[in-house]
Design an enzyme around this catalytic site. Sequence first.
Site, mmCIF file in Angstrom:
data_model
loop_
_atom_site.group_PDB
_atom_site.id
_atom_site.type_symbol
_atom_site.label_atom_id
_atom_site.label_comp_id
_atom_site.label_asym_id
_atom_site.label_seq_id
_atom_site.Cartn_x
_atom_site.Cartn_y
_atom_site.Cartn_z
ATOM 1 N N ARG A 4 0.839 -1.215 0.000
ATOM 2 C CA ARG A 4 0.000 0.000 0.000
ATOM 3 C C ARG A 4 0.867 1.255 0.000
ATOM 4 O O ARG A 4 0.436 2.332 -0.395
ATOM 5 C CB ARG A 4 -0.984 0.007 1.191
ATOM 6 C CG ARG A 4 -1.880 1.249 1.229
ATOM 7 C CD ARG A 4 -3.189 1.067 2.001
ATOM 8 N NE ARG A 4 -3.038 0.280 3.204
ATOM 9 C CZ ARG A 4 -2.464 0.707 4.333
ATOM 10 N NH1 ARG A 4 -2.025 1.941 4.420
ATOM 11 N NH2 ARG A 4 -2.348 -0.088 5.367
ATOM 12 N N TYR B 118 -17.585 14.894 -14.730
ATOM 13 C CA TYR B 118 -17.905 13.474 -14.628
ATOM 14 C C TYR B 118 -18.934 13.297 -13.510
ATOM 15 O O TYR B 118 -18.818 13.932 -12.459
ATOM 16 C CB TYR B 118 -16.619 12.700 -14.333
ATOM 17 C CG TYR B 118 -16.825 11.224 -14.267
ATOM 18 C CD1 TYR B 118 -17.086 10.501 -15.426
ATOM 19 C CD2 TYR B 118 -16.779 10.548 -13.062
ATOM 20 C CE1 TYR B 118 -17.297 9.133 -15.371
ATOM 21 C CE2 TYR B 118 -16.984 9.172 -13.000
ATOM 22 C CZ TYR B 118 -17.246 8.479 -14.153
ATOM 23 O OH TYR B 118 -17.442 7.134 -14.101
ATOM 24 N N ASP C 218 -8.653 17.106 -15.095
ATOM 25 C CA ASP C 218 -8.998 15.720 -15.403
ATOM 26 C C ASP C 218 -8.740 15.546 -16.898
ATOM 27 O O ASP C 218 -9.489 16.039 -17.738
ATOM 28 C CB ASP C 218 -10.470 15.468 -15.050
ATOM 29 C CG ASP C 218 -10.911 14.038 -15.339
ATOM 30 O OD1 ASP C 218 -10.275 13.369 -16.187
ATOM 31 O OD2 ASP C 218 -11.899 13.579 -14.728
ATOM 32 N N LYS D 253 -9.708 4.358 -19.008
ATOM 33 C CA LYS D 253 -10.139 4.744 -20.348
ATOM 34 C C LYS D 253 -8.984 4.620 -21.345
ATOM 35 O O LYS D 253 -8.528 3.519 -21.582
ATOM 36 C CB LYS D 253 -10.724 6.170 -20.295
ATOM 37 C CG LYS D 253 -11.642 6.425 -19.082
ATOM 38 C CD LYS D 253 -12.939 5.607 -19.118
ATOM 39 C CE LYS D 253 -13.704 5.613 -17.797
ATOM 40 N NZ LYS D 253 -14.044 6.917 -17.258
HETATM 41 C C1 LIG Z 1 -14.456 7.453 -15.959
HETATM 42 C C2 LIG Z 1 -14.112 8.810 -15.567
HETATM 43 C C3 LIG Z 1 -13.770 9.133 -14.243
HETATM 44 C C4 LIG Z 1 -13.833 8.110 -13.119
HETATM 45 O O1 LIG Z 1 -12.924 7.079 -13.290
HETATM 46 P P1 LIG Z 1 -13.111 5.559 -12.774
HETATM 47 O O2 LIG Z 1 -11.892 4.893 -13.264
HETATM 48 O O3 LIG Z 1 -14.374 5.037 -13.390
HETATM 49 O O4 LIG Z 1 -13.229 5.605 -11.287
HETATM 50 C C5 LIG Z 1 -13.390 10.433 -13.967
HETATM 51 N N1 LIG Z 1 -13.362 11.381 -14.929
HETATM 52 C C6 LIG Z 1 -13.708 11.118 -16.206
HETATM 53 C C7 LIG Z 1 -13.645 12.204 -17.218
HETATM 54 C C8 LIG Z 1 -14.071 9.825 -16.572
HETATM 55 O O5 LIG Z 1 -14.423 9.583 -17.839
#
Ligand SMILES: *Cc1c(COP(=O)(O)O)cnc(C)c1O
Length: 396
Positions: free
Chosen positions: A59, A112, A184, A209
């Site tokens: 961790r 998001y 982000d 993603k």
């Molecule tokens: C999917 C997503 C998240 C969250 O991510 P997870 O891996 O599903 O927890 C945050 N911001 C954006 C723009 C996303 O597409």
Amino acid sequence: MKEKYKHIETKVIHEGYDSKQHMGSLTAPIFQTSTFVFENAEQGERRFAGEEEGYIYSRLGNPTVRVLEERIAMLEGGEAGLAFGSGMAAVSAVLLALTKANDHIICSQGLYGCTFGLLHLMKEKYHITHDFSEMLTEGQIETLIRPETTCIYVETPINPTMKMIDLEMVAKVAKKHHIQVVVDNTFSSPYLQTPLALGCDIVLHSATKYICGHGDVVAGLVVGTQEFISKMARTTQKDIGGIISPFDAWLLLRGLKTLPVRMDRHSYNAEKLFKKLKQHPSVAEVYYPGDTEHPEYNITQKQMKAGGGLISFEIKGDKQAAQKMLNSLQLIKIAVSLGDAETLIQHPATMTHSSVPVDSRLSMGITDQLIRLSVGLENWEDLWEDLNEALNRIRA
Ligand SMILES: *Cc1c(COP(=O)(O)O)cnc(C)c1O
């Protein structure tokens, strides 16, 4: 940590890993271990005291995960990186590290869905308030800044409306007021956009993603200064505990190697499809950052290498028509998430943004007619055939 290579196509394959340190293994080994053995009690004491480098417990750090953290830091052009068990673990660790009770956050108009949920939780529990801003001008941001504003949180392109925000402009305003800017960068990946180079302070990803790219991992990544990353590693990561597993880190390292190749193909396919969508009689509006008619196309040109793989569009019709269109598809899969080899389609109003109250949702531009398409790596003509037929079915 110093980067060794100049170009991103080389960095995604080589940065952060030296095969000589791992018995010549071409790829990074998976250190599937929870803990690390000390040679003696004194070494354990030195490691805990921070007097000696070395691993203690997974961790707090793991060699496979460390390769990934160094690689993403190099790709985003930051000093250090940190990996998490999900994008939301990364978002929450960053926001909790930057704020204390009664602080204030300014965010982009459109976020998001779960980030929106987290902001509400922080408001309820810790009175950490937030304001949304379109961020079209410096003035629009400046009027919202208060003494307790500690952070500006930005998505661009915005999910799912594809509005664009000028990151250089936001960073300039923030710097003047000594406020941190968090971006982000999930939709673009470091191949298309590098916010730190534009003056922003912290970049985060849902690595689920494009970074992974193959739809088989849920993970998050953060890049920032060594000081900020070390602070998070000691607090909102170590003590909250949203870490990534060594195997998932290994899958991300594998996915990253093809990021530039994939992003080029995603963008190429999306370029072809948004033009076709614009001409279809069942389509009212198309939102794509690479569209020269996009109202903020100048921002795309300024800060993105290409338009990326995401397209949103509004159909002519209601929620039922949107659902009928999705149900008529044969090749394209109805699924949330994005950035995979498979083309995915979803209905934000009833799926990713269903928990956002209707008035907030509509003010973000998420109507019942809006559909989001994550263009995959298939042949674009096969994709168009599928879309075209489904759209023809809802023609009035
Ligand atoms: C999917 C997503 C998240 C969250 O991510 P997870 O891996 O599903 O927890 C945050 N911001 C954006 C723009 C996303 O597409």
